[in-house]
Design a protein around this motif. Structure first.
Motif, mmCIF file in Angstrom:
data_model
loop_
_atom_site.group_PDB
_atom_site.id
_atom_site.type_symbol
_atom_site.label_atom_id
_atom_site.label_comp_id
_atom_site.label_asym_id
_atom_site.label_seq_id
_atom_site.Cartn_x
_atom_site.Cartn_y
_atom_site.Cartn_z
ATOM 1 N N ASP A 74 0.824 -1.207 0.000
ATOM 2 C CA ASP A 74 0.000 0.000 0.000
ATOM 3 C C ASP A 74 0.864 1.266 0.000
ATOM 4 N N ARG A 78 0.439 3.971 -2.874
ATOM 5 C CA ARG A 78 -0.063 5.324 -2.644
ATOM 6 C C ARG A 78 0.959 6.394 -3.009
ATOM 7 N N SER A 81 0.558 6.601 -6.671
ATOM 8 C CA SER A 81 -0.742 7.112 -7.113
ATOM 9 C C SER A 81 -0.921 8.587 -6.789
ATOM 10 N N VAL A 123 -9.749 9.278 -6.941
ATOM 11 C CA VAL A 123 -9.413 8.573 -5.703
ATOM 12 C C VAL A 123 -10.583 7.676 -5.311
ATOM 13 N N GLU A 124 -10.296 6.762 -4.400
ATOM 14 C CA GLU A 124 -11.345 5.857 -3.938
ATOM 15 C C GLU A 124 -11.795 6.246 -2.528
ATOM 16 N N TRP A 125 -13.101 6.210 -2.332
ATOM 17 C CA TRP A 125 -13.686 6.349 -0.996
ATOM 18 C C TRP A 125 -14.421 5.057 -0.671
ATOM 19 N N SER A 126 -14.405 4.725 0.595
ATOM 20 C CA SER A 126 -15.182 3.583 1.061
ATOM 21 C C SER A 126 -16.360 4.123 1.859
ATOM 22 N N GLY A 238 -11.479 7.592 3.361
ATOM 23 C CA GLY A 238 -10.775 7.911 2.139
ATOM 24 C C GLY A 238 -10.099 9.258 2.291
ATOM 25 N N PRO A 239 -9.484 9.786 1.262
ATOM 26 C CA PRO A 239 -9.336 9.146 -0.048
ATOM 27 C C PRO A 239 -8.179 8.143 -0.068
ATOM 28 N N TRP A 240 -8.370 7.096 -0.828
ATOM 29 C CA TRP A 240 -7.369 6.051 -1.001
ATOM 30 C C TRP A 240 -6.986 5.950 -2.472
ATOM 31 N N PRO A 241 -5.902 5.234 -2.758
ATOM 32 C CA PRO A 241 -5.651 4.907 -4.173
ATOM 33 C C PRO A 241 -6.865 4.127 -4.709
ATOM 34 N N TYR A 243 -7.999 1.434 -5.642
ATOM 35 C CA TYR A 243 -7.791 -0.021 -5.685
ATOM 36 C C TYR A 243 -8.932 -0.775 -6.373
ATOM 37 N N GLN B 11 -3.343 11.124 0.987
ATOM 38 C CA GLN B 11 -4.368 10.109 1.142
ATOM 39 C C GLN B 11 -4.406 9.606 2.569
ATOM 40 N N ALA B 12 -5.574 9.117 2.947
ATOM 41 C CA ALA B 12 -5.786 8.670 4.312
ATOM 42 C C ALA B 12 -5.317 7.230 4.496
ATOM 43 N N LEU B 19 -7.938 -2.981 3.211
ATOM 44 C CA LEU B 19 -6.776 -3.152 2.335
ATOM 45 C C LEU B 19 -6.686 -4.589 1.825
ATOM 46 N N ARG B 22 -9.203 -5.418 -0.726
ATOM 47 C CA ARG B 22 -8.881 -4.864 -2.037
ATOM 48 C C ARG B 22 -7.693 -5.544 -2.683
ATOM 49 N N GLY B 27 -8.357 -5.370 -7.260
ATOM 50 C CA GLY B 27 -7.079 -4.978 -7.831
ATOM 51 C C GLY B 27 -7.013 -5.544 -9.225
#
Lengths: 251, 62
Positions: A74, A78, A81, A123-126, A238-241, A243, B11-12, B19, B22, B27
Motif C-alpha cells: 500500500d 499510494r 498514485s 481517488v477511492e472512498w469507502s 478515504g481518499p485512497w488509491p 484499488y 491520502q488517508a 486493504l 482490495r 485490484g
C-alpha cells in the motif's frame, strides 16, 4: 544460492523518475521501476523461499506477515498514485525476472491503459452502511399479565423489528443515492464480518466509490452529513488509491 | 482550502481489513508467473484464517 523473483506492485503512466525509489518495498527491499512502452512497472526483488508458491501458501495465512506485506504494498502504491495514474496489482504478483514483468505489461497493454485512464485524477472512498443496534423493545417490562398481553407484546416487538429493518434499508438507499451522485463509479463489495471490521451492527452496504480528486473533499463532507441516520450509521473513509477500480476485464 | 501537496491530495490511512479485501479480492487481476499456481490457494480460506487470528488478537488485553 537464493532464488529471487520480482514483486510487481503497480503499473503507472508518466510516473516521474525517483518517485517511488524513496519508499521501502516488501521486506524492506529497494523499489525500482521497469520501463516498458511508456508505462512504468513498479517492482522490487523478493526471495522466492518467502514469495514463491510454497512460501506464499504458508505466509498468506500468517496475519502478521499479511499485514506487513499489505502495508508495504500500500505504501508503494499510494506514493505512486499521488504522483501519477497508477493501476495497483493484486497482493503478491510475482515474476521470475524483469522480462516476465515486461511480457505481462506488453500483453495487457490495452487493458492497463484503459484502467489507468479510468483512475487518472481520481481517488477511492469507502462508504459502509450499518444497521443500528436495535434498542431493546420499548414494550412494558415485567412478566406479561396473561396470554393476550403476551401476544400483544410479541406483536409489538415484531412490528418494532420490522420498522427498524425497513428504516435501515431506506437509510442505506439514501446513502447509496448520495454516493452515486458524488462518484464517477460505484462498486458494491461484499459486506464485512463485524469481527473483522470492528464495526457494530449488520453491514448493509459496503461501497467503493471512484471520485474525482477535485470533488474528494466535498464528497467526504457530504458523507459526514449523512453519517447518522435514525436507523443506520454510515462510515466513510478515504481518499485512497483507486484499488477497486483498476480491475482489468477478466480474460 | 489548502493543497495537501503539489502533486495531489494526501491520502488517508486504510484499515487492514479494507486493504486486504482490495489487495486479495480485487485490484488488477493479473497472472504473474507464479499466480497461476497460486490460484490453488483458496482466498476465502485466507480470510477465514485472518479472521480467526484477529479475533484471537482481540482477546488479548491491550
Amino acid at each position: 544460492m537464493v532464488e529471487t523473483g520480482r514483486y510487481l506492485y503497480a503499473v503507472a503512466a508518466g510516473l516521474p523518475g525517483g518517485t517511488v525509489t524513496t519508499v521501502a518495498g516488501v521486506g524492506n527491499a529497494p523499489v525500482e521501476v521497469v520501463e516498458h512502452a511508456g508505462l512504468q512497472a513498479i517492482v522490487s526483488t523478493v526471495d522466492l523461499s518467502e514469495y514463491g508458491e510454497e512460501g506464499l501458501r504458508r505466509n498468506l495465512e500468517d496475519l502478521a506477515w499479511l499485514e506487513e506485506t499489505a502495508r508495504a504494498h500500500d505504501a508503494v502504491v499510494r506514493t505512486a498514485s499521488e504522483a501519477a495514474p497508477t493501476a495497483p496489482m493484486r497482493l503478491a504478483t510475482i515474476f521470475f525476472d524483469d522480462d516476465g514483468v515486461r511480457r505481462c505489461v506488453e500483453e495487457l497493454d490495452d487493458d492497463l491503459r484503459a484502467a489507468l485512464a479510468r483512475v487518472d485524477g481520481r481517488v477511492e472512498w469507502s462508504v459502509k452502511v450499518l444497521a443500528s443496534r436495535r434498542p431493546s423493545s420499548a414494550a412494558a417490562s415485567g412478566a406479561p399479565s396473561g396470554g393476550a398481553d403476551y401476544l400483544r407484546r410479541k406483536k409489538a416487538e415484531s412490528q418494532a423489528r420490522e420498522s427498524a429493518e425497513s428504516g435501515a434499508v431506506a437509510a442505506a438507499e439514501r446513502v447509496a443515492d448520495a454516493v452515486a451522485a458524488g462518484a464517477v463509479a460505484v462498486r458494491r463489495l461484499p459486506p464485512q464480518d463485524p469481527r473483522l471490521s470492528g464495526l457494530e451492527g449488520t453491514m448493509l452496504l459496503n461501497l467503493a466509490a471512484l471520485v474525482d480528486q477535485g470533488d474528494s473533499d466535498a464528497f467526504g463532507a457530504r458523507m459526514d452529513e449523512l453519517a447518522d441516520a435514525e436507523a443506520a450509521v454510515s462510515v466513510a473513509a478515504g481518499p485512497w488509491p483507486a484499488y477497486s477500480f483498476a480491475t482489468l476485464e477478466t480474460r | 482550502m489548502t493543497l495537501a501537496s503539489t502533486e495531489g491530495q494526501a491520502q488517508a490511512q486504510i484499515a487492514l481489513v479494507d486493504l486486504v479485501d482490495r489487495l486479495l479480492g480485487s485490484g488488477v487481476v493479473l497472472a504473474g508467473d507464479l499466480v497461476i499456481s497460486l490460484a490453488g490457494v483458496d482466498l476465502v480460506q485466507i480470510r477465514l484464517h485472518a479472521l480467526i487470528a484477529s479475533v484471537r488478537a482481540e482477546m488479548v488485553p491491550r
